[in-house]
Design a protein around this motif. Sequence first.
Motif: not given
Length: 290
Positions: A190-213
């Motif tokens: 589910v987390i994988k799907h939700l991350i895809s939803i967010i990346e699609s919504h903002y049209q960007l790739e999330l940086k997994i090393n960010s403390v906020y991520y």
Amino acid sequence: MIRVKKYWGMFMIIVRIMNNNAVVALDNNENEVVLLGKGIAFQKKPKQHVNPDKVEKKFVLQSSNELHYLEELIRSIPLSYITVTNEIVQKAQELLEADIKEDSLFITLVDHIAFAIERKKSDDYLKNPLLIEIQKFYSNEYKVGSIALDIIEKHTGVRLDEDEAGYIAFNIINATLKAGSSDVKEVTVVIKHLISIIESHYQLELKINSVYYIRFITHLKYFLYRLFSNEENSNDEYLYKVAKKKFQNEYDCAKKIATFLKEKYNFSVSNEELGYLMIHINSMILHNGK
């Protein structure tokens, strides 16, 4: 090095000897317990006392079925596997800020390691379909899994594949949560799907090393475990109203997440949870890559 647990003042009586390093005994409350320790049964017979200095691990099991299973398991594996598993459990306790169900983890892990080594010796490769997700969403547990491969090699001479680090991490994750193993797998997907939803919504790739991520993933995990466990949560409308007013784009994204969870799993996301999602998404996007 096996962490030795001393049981001073406990005069346990041997009931059955499994092998030189394991016995079933009666404790002071006349409960049957499984005791492990190098040479714990050496020159011993049933009805004799256990030397407490020899006890390295003690299991108090809930049922006769559990006792029978553990007996059969211990009879069938070398002492080195027990040493390995003890060391891995210790490492998990040292590195993770989590309440680990130690006995449960030991039993599932020693069983898994025994089969993993057998598979490796037979050139039977088992791919881990969730390896990437475990690396991304459970990085600390995966780190323990990677260290576990070194521990296993040190004691057995067998080097397991990277996929096994993921499987070991999965066992550790399961031992830290109230949810069952099926829920852990489902939440990871589910987390994988939700991350895809967010990346699609903002049209960007999330940086997994960010403390906020990392903070967001942590929030998602416990949010989803509450949903899967049907735990009730408060519904603070104030947080929701403030966040919705301030973070309109994040609100739209959070609603997409809520819609997905409703359509796919019939989960209803409270307004308070939507508020928290908006806040975490905003921080993560604002600091993406930092």
